[in-house]
Write an enzyme that holds these catalytic residues in place. Structure first.
Site, PDB file in Angstrom:
ATOM      1  N   ASP A 125     -15.791  95.347   6.227  1.00 54.27           N
ATOM      2  CA  ASP A 125     -14.556  94.648   5.920  1.00 54.27           C
ATOM      3  C   ASP A 125     -13.415  95.663   6.046  1.00 54.27           C
ATOM      4  OD1 ASP A 125     -13.875  92.070   3.430  1.00 54.27           O
ATOM      5  OD2 ASP A 125     -12.658  92.849   5.072  1.00 54.27           O
TER       6      ASP A 125
HETATM    7  C1  GLC Z   1      -9.879  90.966   4.459  1.00 53.42           C
HETATM    8  C2  GLC Z   1     -10.989  90.085   3.930  1.00 53.42           C
HETATM    9  C3  GLC Z   1     -11.909  89.569   4.985  1.00 53.42           C
HETATM   10  C4  GLC Z   1     -11.130  89.364   6.266  1.00 53.42           C
HETATM   11  C5  GLC Z   1     -10.719  90.741   6.758  1.00 53.42           C
HETATM   12  C6  GLC Z   1      -9.882  90.674   8.048  1.00 53.42           C
HETATM   13  O1  GLC Z   1      -9.632  92.019   3.580  1.00 53.42           O
HETATM   14  O2  GLC Z   1     -11.791  90.587   2.865  1.00 53.42           O
HETATM   15  O3  GLC Z   1     -12.488  88.344   4.488  1.00 53.42           O
HETATM   16  O4  GLC Z   1     -11.926  88.719   7.224  1.00 53.42           O
HETATM   17  O5  GLC Z   1      -9.996  91.471   5.776  1.00 53.42           O
HETATM   18  O6  GLC Z   1      -8.665  90.062   7.785  1.00 53.42           O
END
Ligand code: GLC
Length: 753
Positions: free
Chosen positions: A289
Site C-alpha cells: 500500500d
Molecule cells: C491508500 C489506500 C489504498 C489505496 C492506495 C492508493 O492509502 O490505503 O486502499 O488503494 O492508497 O491510492
C-alpha cells in the site's frame, strides 16, 4: 464415435466444469505465457528487473507538461506501473516511450482507485454489500471497468475485502461488512466484474484484493492501528474473502498498512509466502500500500530504508507503491548477497504474468473509439437499481410509502449535496451528474418545500432552524436528509462518536415538536447511532452514500414506486461504546440476554457489592445492537413457518436440506431475504453463536406462500481449529431459517463421523 463429436463433447465437458464464464487459462495458454515471461526475463538487466517492481505515484492534478524526469525513467525501464495518471495524453506518451524506447519494450500498467464506479458512481461498497446481491456487485464493477479503461486505466485497487466489525473505523464504508460468507460472495462478484471473463479484454481491469490482511481489526477502530489475531481467527474470518477473490482469478493483492501480531503485513513472510503463495496458490503479483514498505521503519520493524527493502523482498513483496526502497537498495542488496536475483526474478515473473494476461504487449493502448460510454443511460439505470437494492428500511411506523399528493417539507444538510452523496473514494465521478433528492422530487413534480436547516452535516448553528420549522408546519410530512459528509468516513477518518454530527439531533427534536410525521433518510459511510432520536421519527431509511442516482432511488422508495430491498451487512450499534460488535460472536460463559439485563438506573442507591446481572452486558445499554446483521424491512410483512431438516443425523460429505414456509402476510407484493444460519454447538475451539451459511432473495405476492429450502453439507461446517486443522467436527448443529441474525425458526441435526 466420430472424432469431432468427441471433441465437442470434451469442449462441452470442460465448459460445464467452469461455474462462471470466467476464462480458465488452458495449459497451452499458460505454457505460452510462461515461455514469453522467461524469454523477456532472459534479456533484462538487474536494473530493468528492479524497474518493474516500481509503482510510481503521481498526482491526478498534474497540469502542464509531463515531467521530463518521468519520461527519462520510463525510457530507462526504471518504472513498471503508474498510479493516478489521469491525463490521456500523458498515458499515451508514457506508454509509447515504454513500448518504443525502453530496453525491452515492456508496457506500463496504469492504476487508479476505481472503488465503486469511475464516472457513474454506485453506492459505497458497504451500501452495495447491503444489497446482498452478487449480480449488482458484479455489474457495478463491470461498468466501472468499461468506463475507466477508456482513460487507460487497466488496474484498479479494488475490491476492498476487509471484514469490518467496528463502525468507528472510517474504512468500514469501503468494506463488505462483518460476515465472511457474504464478503466472499461479493469479492468473487467484484473480481468477475472488473476482470470480465477474460483479462485480455481491453475494457477490463486487473482487480486488486485488498488490504491483505486484518486491516479492519485495528484496535479501537482507529485506522492503521495495531492488529492482534489468533491464527484460527485470521483463517476463519479474515482470509475467506481473499481466498474467494483469488479463486475467482484476482490478478493482484495489496498488502495492508497494519502489523499482524507484531509483524507488518507488508514485510510478513508467513502471510505473503506461506499463506498467499503456497496455500492459496496466488500467481499474480503483490503490491504494497502507499508507502507501507517504508512505514515499517515507523512501525519499529525496519532500521532504515535499506532494511525495508531487504525485509520486503525476503517476505515476497513484488511491487512497491510510491516509496523507493526497492529502487534505491535492491541492487546493492543483491551485490551483498542479502537478496537473490532469483527472488527478484520471481517478482518480475509475477508482474509480467499479469501484463501478459492483460494483453498489454499486444494491445498497450486504449482501443480506437473506446469512449467508455461515460454516464450512459444504461450505466445510470444500473446505479439507480443498485441504490434501491442497497437502501435499508430500519423503521416504518406506517408512514412510508408517501402518497403522491402529500405536501412534503424536505429538510436537512444532505437533501441537495451532489458531492457528499457520492461518498468516499470518488475521485472521478462528477457532482454535476449527481441526481440529489431535491432534483428527483422536482423532476417528479412532488409538492414540496425545501429548507436545509443546516448548511452541512457538521453545522452546529441553529440559524436555519426557524425556516425549517416554518415549512414543516405547512407540510403533511417532513423528510429529513441527514447523516455524514463524504469526508467523515473513508481512509484515516475514524470517529469515536458516531451520532449524527453537528446539530442534526437538535433540529430533529425541534421538528418533532411540530407534531408532523418525520421520515429520516441517512446518508453516511457507516451505521450512525440514532438511539437519541429514534423515538422522534416515524421512519428511518439508511441510504449509505448512494452515488450518482441516489436521489431518484430514494424518491422511488419514499413514494412506493420501488420497495427498499437492503439488509444490514453490519450490526448497527445503539452506541459506539458497544463496539466492536458483531453477530457471529461467541457465547461466553455468561451470555447476556437481549433485553433481560440489570438496568443501571434500577440499581438501589448504596447497593451492596455483588455481581449484579451476572452476565456479559452493559448496565446502561444492555448488549444487543440497535438493529441486527441481516435486518431490513419492506413495505409488506412475512411470516416464517414449519422449519424442517431432511435428516436428524447426517454423515460427513452427505447433504442436508433445511426448509421452511414463508408467507407474505402484508397487502403489498414484496421480496424477502431469507437467511440460513448455523451454530456448531460444541467445538474443539469455541464457535460463534451463529454463522451465515446461505441466503436467497424470495419474491412473494401479497398472500403468497413459498417453501424455501437450503442444502449444505459438512463442507460448509468446516473451520480451522487450534491445531490449525480445517475440518468439520462431529456433534450437534443448530440451524435457523431467519429474516436476520437475531430471529428465525430453529431446528437442529447431528453430524456423525
Ligand atoms: C491508500 C489506500 C489504498 C489505496 C492506495 C492508493 O492509502 O490505503 O486502499 O488503494 O492508497 O491510492
Amino acid at each position: 464415435m466420430k472424432p469431432y463429436a468427441l471433441l465437442i463433447l470434451l469442449l462441452v465437458f470442460f465448459n460445464c466444469k467452469n461455474e462462471s464464464s470466467k476464462h480458465i487459462e488452458t495449459s497451452d495458454e499458460s505454457y505460452k505465457i510462461e515461455t514469453k515471461i522467461n524469454n523477456i526475463l532472459s534479456k533484462m538487466t538487474l536494473e530493468e528487473k528492479i524497474g518493474q517492481t516500481n509503482l510510481r505515484g503521481t498526482s491526478s492534478r498534474v497540469k502542464g507538461e509531463l515531467p521530463e524526469e518521468l519520461k527519462t525513467a520510463v525510457r530507462k525501464g526504471e518504472i513498471g506501473a503508474f498510479l493516478n495518471v489521469m491525463n490521456l495524453e500523458y498515458v499515451k506518451e508514457l506508454q509509447k516511450i515504454a513500448i518504443e524506447e525502453s530496453p525491452n519494450g515492456i508496457p506500463l500498467i496504469f492504476a487508479r482507485d476505481v472503488i465503486h464506479g469511475f464516472k457513474t458512481i454506485f453506492p459505497i461498497p458497504l451500501g452495495l454489500a447491503a444489497s446482498w446481491d452478487a449480480e449488482i456487485a458484479k455489474k457495478s464493477s463491470e461498468i466501472a471497468a468499461f468506463e475507466a479503461s477508456s482513460a487507460g486505466i487497466r488496474w484498479t485497487f479494488a475490491p476492498m475485502l476487509d471484514i469490518a466489525r467496528d463502525s468507528r473505523w472510517g474504512r468500514i464504508a469501503e468494506s463488505p461488512g462483518e460476515d465472511p460468507y457474504l464478503a466472499s460472495i461479493l469479492g468473487k462478484a467484484y473480481v468477475e466484474g472488473f476482470q470480465s471473463d477474460d483479462l485480455s479484454n481491453p475494457t477490463s481491469m486487473a482487480a486488486c484484493a485488498k488490504h491483505y490482511i486484518g486491516y479492519g481489526a485495528a484496535i479501537g477502530g482507529r485506522d492503521y492501528n495495531t492488529v492482534n489475531l489468533s491464527e484460527p481467527l485470521l483463517r476463519n474470518l479474515y482470509l475467506p474473502p481473499f481466498q474467494s477473490s483469488i479463486d475467482a482469478g484476482a490478478a493482484t493483492v495489496m498488502s495492508s498498512f497494519n502489523e499482524v501480531n507484531g509483524i507488518p503485513a507488508t514485510g510478513n513472510e508467513f502471510l505473503l509466502k506461506q499463506v498467499l503463495r503456497d496455500e492459496l496458490q496466488f500467481d499474480g503479483f503483490i503490491v504494497s500500500d502507499w508507502d507501507s514498505t517504508v512505514e515499517m521503519i515507523t512501525h519499529g520493524f525496519a532500521r532504515d530504508e535499506k532494511h525495508v527493502a531487504e525485509l520486503s523482498a525476503i517476505a515476497g513483496l513484488d511491487m512497491e507503491m510510491t516509496s523507493k526502497a526497492y529502487e534505491h537498495h535492491l541492487k546493492t542488496l543483491v551485490e551483498e548477497g542479502k537478496v537473490s536475483v532469483k527472488q527478484i526474478d520471481a517478482f518480475v515473473k509475477n508482474i509480467l504474468r499479469i501484463k501478459l494476461r492483460l494483453n498489454l504487449f499486444e494491445q498497450p493502448y486504449i482501443p480506437e473509439g473506446h469512449t467508455g460510454n461515460l454516464y450512459a443511460e444504461a450505466h445510470l439505470s444500473e446505479a439507480k437499481k443498485a441504490a434501491i437494492k442497497s437502501t435499508v428500511l430500519l423503521k416504518n411506523d406506517a408512514i412510508l410509502p408517501l402518497a403522491n399528493t402529500a405536501k412534503v417539507a424536505v429538510i436537512g444538510p444532505l437533501a441537495n449535496k451532489p458531492h457528499e452523496q457520492l461518498g468516499t473514494w470518488t475521485f472521478d465521478g462528477e457532482k454535476k451528474h449527481t441526481v440529489t433528492p431535491t432534483d428527483a422530487f422536482k423532476k417528479a413534480n412532488v409538492k414540496f418545500q425545501f429548507a436545509e436547516g443546516l448548511t452541512h452535516s457538521r453545522d452546529r448553528t441553529n440559524k436555519g432552524f426557524n425556516e425549517a420549522i416554518r415549512i414543516a408546519k405547512n407540510a403533511d410530512v417532513i423528510v429529513f436528509f441527514g447523516g455524514e459528509e463524504a469526508i467523515l468516513s473513508g481512509e484515516a477518518h475514524s470517529r469515536a462518536n458516531i451520532d449524527l454530527p453537528g446539530a442534526q439531533e437538535q433540529l430533529l427534536k425541534e421538528l418533532a415538536k411540530t407534531g408532523k410525521p418525520i421520515v429520516l433518510v441517512i446518508m453516511a459511510g457507516r451505521p450512525i447511532t440514532i438511539a437519541n432520536i429514534i423515538d422522534d421519527v416515524d421512519a428511518v431509511l439508511m441510504a449509505w452514500h448512494p452515488g450518482t442516482m441516489g436521489g431518484e432511488a430514494l424518491h422511488d422508495i419514499i413514494f412506493g414506486l420501488s420497495q427498499p430491498e437492503g439488509h444490514l451487512p453490519v450490526s448497527w450499534p445503539k452506541t459506539a461504546g458497544q463496539l466492536p460488535y458483531f453477530y457471529n460472536h461467541k457465547n461466553t460463559g455468561r451470555p447476556a440476554e437481549a433485553d433481560q439485563f440489570v438496568q443501571m438506573d434500577s440499581i438501589p442507591i448504596a447497593a451492596w457489592q455483588s455481581s449484579l446481572g451476572n452476565d456479559s452486558h452493559y448496565l446502561d445499554v444492555g448488549y444487543a445492537p440497535h438493529f441486527p446483521f441481516g435486518y431490513g424491512l419492506t413495505y409488506t410483512d412475512f411470516k416464517y413457518e414449519n422449519i424442517t431438516v431432511s435428516q436428524d443425523t447426517i454423515s460427513f460429505n452427505k447433504d442436508i436440506t433445511i426448509k421452511a414456509s414463508i408467507t407474505n402476510t402484508g397487502k403489498n407484493d414484496g421480496k424477502e431475504l431469507v437467511q440460513l444460519y448455523v451454530q456448531d454447538v460444541v467445538g474443539s475451539i469455541t464457535r460463534p453463536i451463529r454463522e451465515l451459511k446461505r441466503f436467497k432473495h424470495v419474491n412473494l405476492k401479497s398472500g403468497e406462500t413459498k417453501e424455501v429450502s437450503f442444502t449444505m453439507s459438512s463442507e460448509d461446517l468446516k473451520f480451522v481449529n487450534s491445531k490449525l486443522i480445517n475440518a468439520a467436527e462431529e456433534g450437534v448443529f443448530n440451524v435457523w431459517i431467519a429474516p436476520h441474525a437475531e430471529a428465525g425458526l430453529k431446528s437442529s441435526f447431528y453430524l456423525k463421523e
